[in-house]
Design a protein around this motif. Structure first.
Motif, PDB file in Angstrom:
ATOM      1  N   UNK A 241       1.131  -1.442  -0.169  1.00 16.76           N
ATOM      2  CA  UNK A 241       0.080  -0.320   0.119  1.00 16.76           C
ATOM      3  C   UNK A 241       1.032   1.338   0.302  1.00 16.76           C
ATOM      4  N   UNK A 242       0.495   2.236  -0.622  1.00 14.68           N
ATOM      5  CA  UNK A 242       1.023   3.639  -0.643  1.00 14.68           C
ATOM      6  C   UNK A 242       2.544   3.498  -1.571  1.00 14.68           C
ATOM      7  N   UNK A 243       3.087   2.694  -2.354  1.00 17.06           N
ATOM      8  CA  UNK A 243       4.402   2.535  -2.851  1.00 17.06           C
ATOM      9  C   UNK A 243       4.333   2.159  -5.003  1.00 17.06           C
ATOM     10  N   UNK A 244       4.329   2.424  -5.231  1.00 21.24           N
ATOM     11  CA  UNK A 244       4.794   3.105  -7.105  1.00 21.24           C
ATOM     12  C   UNK A 244       4.423   1.141  -7.354  1.00 21.24           C
ATOM     13  N   UNK A 245       4.641   0.320  -6.708  1.00 20.59           N
ATOM     14  CA  UNK A 245       5.095  -0.879  -7.160  1.00 20.59           C
ATOM     15  C   UNK A 245       5.089  -2.219  -6.215  1.00 20.59           C
TER      16      UNK A 245
END
Length: 254
Positions: A241-245
């Motif tokens: 959650x909250x990461x680009x990948x």
């Protein structure tokens, strides 16, 4: 009389040898040690504050939960701030290593936005891997024109070695950095693993692994490599959650 004593000694020796042989038959041999699992989790947490994916620490929360849930031997981390590493270490019990990217303008460490400490890459390891040796932190010879100067971090532990990095978004520069990464990782021997956001997809990332190493990727830019002492069993992506990948979990046996 002396002859009789020698005869008795020989008889006693044969009896003792017979008992030792019998004991060997009665005590089962220790079973051979099976190859143990060795999982590597690669994460780009996008927590430096520079990119649109920045989520003010939400990705760090999600990463900690994933580590507790999956218990990898090694976690390789990109786009993290030094305080993120401190917190993750405290809340997981893992050991840590950190290397800041370099600031082209100042020549010193690059900082995260809002004065949240140094920005760079890190490694977390299960304490079972043993004590850390001297870290290898190398800025790449090849760099693009951005202010961030990329580095590779490698750490030898008692039972393994690990590297992490994030390569340039410029594909031509990343390809040159990729070859530098392979040379550094190769020097760590057959117990090494490497994970990172390489900015390269498909066959373009192959030169980042020394010849004969196992390779897992997420179908995008995240990759994990294992040296000759590891056999890749499977890999999967894990939502962060909250990461680009998503996270990339590579499961090895050794």
């Amino acid at each position: 009389m002396e002859r009789a004593v020698r005869s008795r000694r020989r008889s006693a020796g044969r009896a003792l040898a017979a008992l030792v042989a019998l004991a060997g038959l009665l005590i089962p041999a220790a079973p051979a040690q099976a190859a143990g699992p060795f999982d590597v989790l690669q994460l780009n947490l996008c927590d430096g504050g520079f990119a649109p994916c920045y989520s003010a620490g939400r990705s760090v929360d999600s990463a900690i939960a994933a580590i507790h849930r999956r218990k990898p031997a090694v976690v390789t981390l990109d786009e993290v701030c030094a305080p993120d590493i401190t917190r993750m270490t405290r809340e997981t019990g893992y050991l840590w290593a950190f290397a800041p990217s370099r600031d082209r303008a100042t020549g010193g460490p690059l900082g995260c936005r809002d004065n949240r400490g140094d920005y760079g890459v890190g490694i977390l390891t299960d304490p079972d891997l043993g004590a850390a040796g001297r870290s290898v932190i190398k800025p790449y010879t090849a760099q693009d024109g951005a202010n961030e100067q990329r580095v590779v971090l490698c750490v030898p532990y008692s039972k393994a070695a690990a590297c992490t990095t994030q390569l340039s978004p410029d594909a031509a520069v990343a390809a040159r950095q990729c070859r530098e990464l392979a040379g550094t990782a190769r020097g760590l021997g057959p117990s090494a693993v490497s994970g990172g956001d390489l900015g390269l997809t498909g066959p373009a990332a192959n030169p980042c692994a020394p010849e004969g190493w196992s390779h897992a990727d997420d179908g995008g830019v995240q990759h994990v490599f294992g040296a000759h002492g590891y056999r890749l069993q499977r890999s999967e992506t894990i939502p962060i959650d909250g990461a680009a990948h998503p996270g990339l979990l590579a499961e090895f046996a050794r």
